[in-house]
Write a protein that holds these residues in place. Sequence first.
Motif, mmCIF file in Angstrom:
data_model
loop_
_atom_site.group_PDB
_atom_site.id
_atom_site.type_symbol
_atom_site.label_atom_id
_atom_site.label_comp_id
_atom_site.label_asym_id
_atom_site.label_seq_id
_atom_site.Cartn_x
_atom_site.Cartn_y
_atom_site.Cartn_z
ATOM 1 N N UNK A 342 30.280 29.329 35.501
ATOM 2 C CA UNK A 342 30.704 30.427 36.555
ATOM 3 C C UNK A 342 32.144 30.570 37.262
ATOM 4 N N UNK A 343 32.186 29.269 37.198
ATOM 5 C CA UNK A 343 33.671 29.194 37.836
ATOM 6 C C UNK A 343 34.814 29.603 36.780
ATOM 7 N N UNK A 344 34.232 29.462 35.698
ATOM 8 C CA UNK A 344 35.319 30.084 34.766
ATOM 9 C C UNK A 344 35.550 31.543 34.685
ATOM 10 N N UNK A 345 33.801 32.123 34.203
ATOM 11 C CA UNK A 345 34.060 33.390 34.349
ATOM 12 C C UNK A 345 34.777 34.643 35.739
ATOM 13 N N UNK A 346 34.731 33.428 36.782
ATOM 14 C CA UNK A 346 35.196 33.675 38.358
ATOM 15 C C UNK A 346 36.457 34.117 38.056
ATOM 16 N N UNK A 347 37.067 33.154 37.257
ATOM 17 C CA UNK A 347 38.200 33.235 37.422
ATOM 18 C C UNK A 347 39.234 33.705 36.016
ATOM 19 N N UNK A 348 38.780 34.076 35.482
ATOM 20 C CA UNK A 348 38.542 35.181 34.007
ATOM 21 C C UNK A 348 38.876 36.796 34.850
ATOM 22 N N UNK A 351 41.635 37.573 37.122
ATOM 23 C CA UNK A 351 43.062 37.200 35.839
ATOM 24 C C UNK A 351 43.425 38.640 35.606
ATOM 25 N N UNK A 352 41.934 39.263 34.886
ATOM 26 C CA UNK A 352 41.688 40.015 34.343
ATOM 27 C C UNK A 352 41.749 41.312 34.967
ATOM 28 N N UNK A 353 41.399 41.026 36.775
ATOM 29 C CA UNK A 353 41.228 42.751 37.657
ATOM 30 C C UNK A 353 43.170 43.169 37.848
ATOM 31 N N UNK A 354 43.568 41.886 38.460
ATOM 32 C CA UNK A 354 45.305 42.246 38.588
ATOM 33 C C UNK A 354 45.705 42.432 37.207
ATOM 34 N N UNK A 355 45.710 42.543 35.815
ATOM 35 C CA UNK A 355 46.070 43.294 35.074
ATOM 36 C C UNK A 355 45.923 44.404 34.868
ATOM 37 N N UNK A 396 35.087 44.410 29.524
ATOM 38 C CA UNK A 396 35.528 42.672 29.062
ATOM 39 C C UNK A 396 35.411 42.090 30.923
ATOM 40 N N UNK A 397 36.411 43.187 31.257
ATOM 41 C CA UNK A 397 36.606 42.411 33.028
ATOM 42 C C UNK A 397 35.454 42.988 33.739
ATOM 43 N N UNK A 398 35.037 43.629 33.512
ATOM 44 C CA UNK A 398 33.338 43.440 34.319
ATOM 45 C C UNK A 398 32.579 42.575 34.617
ATOM 46 N N UNK A 399 32.620 42.781 32.882
ATOM 47 C CA UNK A 399 31.127 41.276 32.083
ATOM 48 C C UNK A 399 31.693 39.758 32.619
ATOM 49 N N UNK A 403 29.313 37.966 35.961
ATOM 50 C CA UNK A 403 29.020 37.300 35.418
ATOM 51 C C UNK A 403 29.124 35.870 36.250
ATOM 52 N N UNK A 404 30.408 35.931 37.044
ATOM 53 C CA UNK A 404 31.229 35.148 37.893
ATOM 54 C C UNK A 404 30.095 35.567 39.431
ATOM 55 N N UNK A 405 29.228 36.393 39.193
ATOM 56 C CA UNK A 405 28.484 36.153 40.413
ATOM 57 C C UNK A 405 27.131 35.516 40.203
#
Length: 437
Positions: A342-348, A351-355, A396-399, A403-405
């Motif tokens: 979960x933590x890795x998915x939140x981080x990804x 990061x992707x949302x800022x791009x 993939x950003x949505x995914x 999953x981060x939730x």
Amino acid sequence: MYQRTYTESVRVGRHDLDNRLVVPYNPWLSKKFNAHINAEACASIKSVKYLYKYVYKGHDAASIRFENEKTLDHDEILSFLDGRYDSAPAAMWRLNEFNLSEKSHTVARLAVHLPDQQAIVYQDGQEEEAVARVATRQTTLTAWFKLNKNDQDSHNYLHTDIPHYYTFNKSVMKWQKRQRGGEQVIGRMHVVNIQDSERYYLSLLLLRKLGAVSFDNLKTVDGIVCNTFQQACKMQGLLEGDQHWYDILNEAIQTRAPFQLRLLFAMICGFGEVNDIPELWFRYKDALSEDFVRLYSEDSEPQYALAEIEEFLKHYNLNLKKLKLPTIHLPDALSNLPSFDILVEQQKGQINARKLNEEQKLVFDILKAIYDNKEDTSRLFFLDGPAGTGKTFLYNTLLHSIRGKDHHVTPVASTGIAATLLMVGGLLIQILRYLSF
């Protein structure tokens, strides 16, 4: 994919890039057609099997229908015509009336049925007439019996070889000696599921016995008429060893998906009399686990295949332990929902949302708001854009965000190429259970 040796990285903006990040391309093709063309070499039968499926699935088409309580009827033909799309090359081919398909051989379909159990086609209310009509008509199988009674030459050929030397006259429902042209004729018996055990063993006998004149004659071994076709196969030694099961799986591997192979393997274990099931698994575990290669490591992928096979075996009151197959320790193996950090998915996701660019962020915010609003009804969105505009990156950003939730979502696609671009994507036709928002 073309092999590229590692080169030193080059600083481009804030990133260090090397040739591993260059999209595979063929310089000659790119220059000739002024376009990027991804050319790959098909080096295995798996690639040919994959291409064979998609060559024959037809032209691209999309059809969407919205229903509500006021919808009374639906013109399926009109919807098909409205949703049909022909590309320019396909339209040109049709306008010039070129052949859409060709065939080099004639396939003669041979019936495989038990006594008085041939297929019947009838209209509602005309069942009795259909039964009476079929009772007086010969099938390709019963006509073969009759041919063997009257023609000694036919005793030299198996049931599947008869179309090479005889042609079936449908007007009189009988086999007649062929005058010419038998070289490009293939006799093909109807596929019989192993669950239909008596028909399956009948097909085994038809593949091996010459000159049969009746069903009882097929079941006769050394002057003894067996009670069942299975007993006849046993007395003839056709079921000794497991070679016939190897032949079945070898044939199925050429055209069937791994999910179908696992189902067939479970059927063989449940209905067939296999002498050495562990050996059967060991020989074909790579083919049975082929679709798990991308999702899991090579060491764990057979475990997931075994987990699914065990689920199928429950229908036959069997399990892996009874069959002496390797036991598994995968409590979530059959959930079809791979585990994520979960933590890795939140981080990804962050990061992707800022791009995201402005258009991507607009779509992302709309979909995220819809997903967060639990009271909202189901919604359908269509995202369109040219290649290279970042649709897959947005998906993939949505995914990652969902999953981060600690929520599960399964992306699906209509083709294998599209599915490989998504994070743990799958073919739409192969997903048995999926969640969406």
